[in-house]
Write a protein that holds these residues in place. Structure first.
Motif, mmCIF file in Angstrom:
data_model
loop_
_atom_site.group_PDB
_atom_site.id
_atom_site.type_symbol
_atom_site.label_atom_id
_atom_site.label_comp_id
_atom_site.label_asym_id
_atom_site.label_seq_id
_atom_site.Cartn_x
_atom_site.Cartn_y
_atom_site.Cartn_z
ATOM 1 N N TYR A 76 1.345 -1.525 0.551
ATOM 2 C CA TYR A 76 -0.226 -0.305 0.193
ATOM 3 C C TYR A 76 0.833 1.066 0.040
ATOM 4 C CZ TYR A 76 -4.060 -3.474 1.157
ATOM 5 O OH TYR A 76 -4.712 -4.304 1.288
ATOM 6 N N TYR A 119 -15.280 -12.178 -4.440
ATOM 7 C CA TYR A 119 -13.656 -12.972 -3.803
ATOM 8 C C TYR A 119 -14.342 -14.792 -4.178
ATOM 9 C CZ TYR A 119 -11.863 -9.223 -0.844
ATOM 10 O OH TYR A 119 -11.473 -7.708 -0.740
ATOM 11 N N THR A 127 -6.525 -9.707 0.606
ATOM 12 C CA THR A 127 -5.612 -8.553 0.150
ATOM 13 C C THR A 127 -5.067 -8.871 -1.239
ATOM 14 O OG1 THR A 127 -4.220 -9.252 1.653
ATOM 15 C CG2 THR A 127 -4.780 -7.380 2.270
ATOM 16 N N ASP A 128 -4.471 -10.728 -0.937
ATOM 17 C CA ASP A 128 -4.080 -11.155 -2.452
ATOM 18 C C ASP A 128 -4.239 -11.948 -1.702
ATOM 19 O OD1 ASP A 128 -2.053 -10.745 0.059
ATOM 20 O OD2 ASP A 128 -0.547 -11.668 -1.050
ATOM 21 N N THR A 188 -9.728 -2.745 -1.150
ATOM 22 C CA THR A 188 -9.735 -3.796 -1.602
ATOM 23 C C THR A 188 -9.821 -4.122 -3.136
ATOM 24 O OG1 THR A 188 -11.381 -4.807 -0.377
ATOM 25 C CG2 THR A 188 -9.318 -5.198 0.325
ATOM 26 N N GLN A 229 -5.880 -2.924 -6.110
ATOM 27 C CA GLN A 229 -5.494 -4.309 -5.813
ATOM 28 C C GLN A 229 -4.558 -4.548 -7.395
ATOM 29 O OE1 GLN A 229 -7.759 -8.183 -5.208
ATOM 30 N NE2 GLN A 229 -7.540 -7.376 -3.018
ATOM 31 N N ASN A 258 2.269 -9.030 -5.367
ATOM 32 C CA ASN A 258 0.925 -9.232 -4.245
ATOM 33 C C ASN A 258 0.168 -9.014 -6.114
ATOM 34 O OD1 ASN A 258 2.372 -8.010 -2.890
ATOM 35 N ND2 ASN A 258 1.121 -7.590 -1.122
ATOM 36 N N PRO A 315 -3.859 -10.114 -7.156
ATOM 37 C CA PRO A 315 -5.523 -9.973 -6.253
ATOM 38 C C PRO A 315 -6.079 -11.307 -5.754
ATOM 39 C CG PRO A 315 -4.815 -9.220 -7.891
ATOM 40 C CD PRO A 315 -4.045 -9.639 -7.887
ATOM 41 N N ASN A 327 -9.134 -10.032 -5.179
ATOM 42 C CA ASN A 327 -10.739 -9.834 -5.564
ATOM 43 C C ASN A 327 -10.958 -10.627 -7.011
ATOM 44 O OD1 ASN A 327 -12.759 -7.823 -7.153
ATOM 45 N ND2 ASN A 327 -12.437 -6.615 -4.728
#
Length: 437
Positions: A56, A136, A156-157, A342, A347, A356, A358, A360
């Protein structure tokens, strides 16, 4: 972590208590935790506490959020190792003091949160972040959902797996450096070990084939769906042949001196090894891409490559969550931040900067064409997308992190103390019997 604009300051401190043993990078003056409902200037101060590299700060997202929300300031801290972060967080949760508004939760801990800590965490389903749950993969959201439907974390990932390698070192040892050619030589984990023997015979001085037996073990076991728990929630690590085989394979590699004998994330020499050439290959979840860049820096640029796991296996190692402790005084504002972080667009930005991958699903198409100049223009979007699709749905349990840590420490004893693989396995068994029965 790098500052994205001059107004941010970086503070490094190592506290001496268990609760405060954090290497801190902060956007402003550290608070006592739990967030602040409002500051003297009328702004809402949101505290965010994470571990490792979530990406981030590197992607400038905290600055961007503050610009989009001028009534919010974000105070951020991150510790290097999750093994330090988690015990400190448990102390804060137990006391009801010191937690941040937003806390990171490692995938190996999420089952513990769901099974025994629901009363200490906010149900995100009833907050602005709740709209994200449907975006997700089922297995990712299910892992953070209690039996009565509370959602305690947003992903987050995820950690689709590949193999990162030093092209310069492999070239000096006479091994293939092209990703496709290297993959063709590694049809299985046994082939990977055999190639390591070839490397060892011609390796540059001071360089091992792989970084650690523990990392190798994690790579192998990441390709399994049943690891430490079965579908009924029963501990099966000691009876699961996949766990024992992975342990034995990694221990044998250590016995053959194919590892650099470094402890991942805990040994400073491991960090230095990325740029210093201490090891030629490392099992590489998507999030490791950013870690390698950060640790190797300019010394590694253009020297690292990425290819698929041996045999084209699909694996998943890691992937974290964001949760909001019940102690937060800024639940609604924290949930708005979690929701935004998120979103697919954010992402995707994190993936482009740090690797990282995603969680999502709306971001999958956004990252499909991503290439990475640091890794010789490797098509990391395509590579990790393919790996994600091949990854198994894994059964998680509350003591996953405890079991993994004990087995990794046992493998480290093989590497550094000359303990026999059989004795190391027995030591881990005794340790886990004492810890979890």
């Amino acid at each position: 972590m790098p500052s994205a604009r001059p107004s941010r300051t970086t503070i490094a401190a190592l506290a001496t208590t268990v609760a405060g043993a954090l290497l801190v990078t902060s956007c402003s003056t550290a608070s006592s935790g739990g967030g602040q409902a409002g500051a003297a200037d009328g702004k809402t101060n949101l505290t965010v506490s994470l571990f490792g590299t979530f990406g981030y700060e590197e992607a400038g997202l905290f600055d961007e959020y503050e610009q989009l929300h001028p009534d919010v300031t974000i105070q951020y801290e991150s510790t290097q190792g999750e093994n330090t972060y988690w015990p400190a967080l448990q102390t804060k949760l137990a006391s009801g003091n010191g937690t941040a508004d937003v806390q990171g939760i490692e995938v190996g801990r999420i089952a513990d949160v769901v099974a025994g800590q629901a009363a200490k965490w906010t149900d995100l389903k009833g907050t602005p972040a709740g709209s994200q749950v449907a975006n997700y993969p089922d297995w990712k959201s299910a892992a953070a959902t209690t039996k009565d439907g509370k959602v305690l974390g947003l992903g987050t990932d995820i950690g689709p797996m590949a193999l990162c390698y030093r092209t310069d070192l492999l070239g000096q040892a006479g091994l293939p450096t092209d990703p496709a050619q290297l993959a063709a030589r590694m049809g299985s984990w046994d082939d990977y070990v055999a190639l390591g023997r070839e490397y060892k015979a011609k390796a540059p001085a001071g360089s091992a084939w792989m970084d650690s037996a523990g990392g190798f073990y994690n790579a192998i076991i990441s390709t399994e769906s049943t690891i430490y728990y079965d579908a009924d929630g029963e501990l099966v690590w000691n009876s699961n042949p996949a766990v024992k085989k992975a342990f034995d394979t990694a221990a044998a590699a250590a016995d053959e001196d194919l590892t650099a004998k470094l402890e991942q994330f805990e040994d400073p020499a491991w960090d230095k090894g990325f740029g210093g050439g201490a090891f030629a290959t490392i099992a590489c979840p998507a999030w490791m891409v950013g870690y390698i860049k950060g640790k190797a820096g300019d010394a590694g640029s253009g020297k690292w490559g990425i290819t698929s796991l041996p045999g084209g296996a699909g694996g998943n190692w890691g992937g974290a969550y964001l949760g909001i402790p019940k102690a937060s005084k800024n639940t609604e504002a924290a949930a708005e931040l979690v929701k935004w972080l998120t979103d697919p667009e954010q992402q995707a930005k994190v993936f482009e900067v740090g690797g990282n991958f995603p969680s999502n699903t709306g971001a999958f198409d956004l990252v499909a064409g991503t290439k990475d100049a640091y890794f010789q223009d490797a098509p990391i979007g395509e590579l990790f997308s393919d790996a994600a699709q091949a990854a198994p749905t894994q059964t998680l349990g509350p003591e996953d992190a405890v079991v993994k840590s004990s087995l990794v420490q046992a493998l480290l004893s093989v590497e550094t103390n000359g303990v026999s693989p059989a004795d190391a396995w027995q030591a881990a068994t005794k340790d886990l019997d004492n810890q979890i029965g």
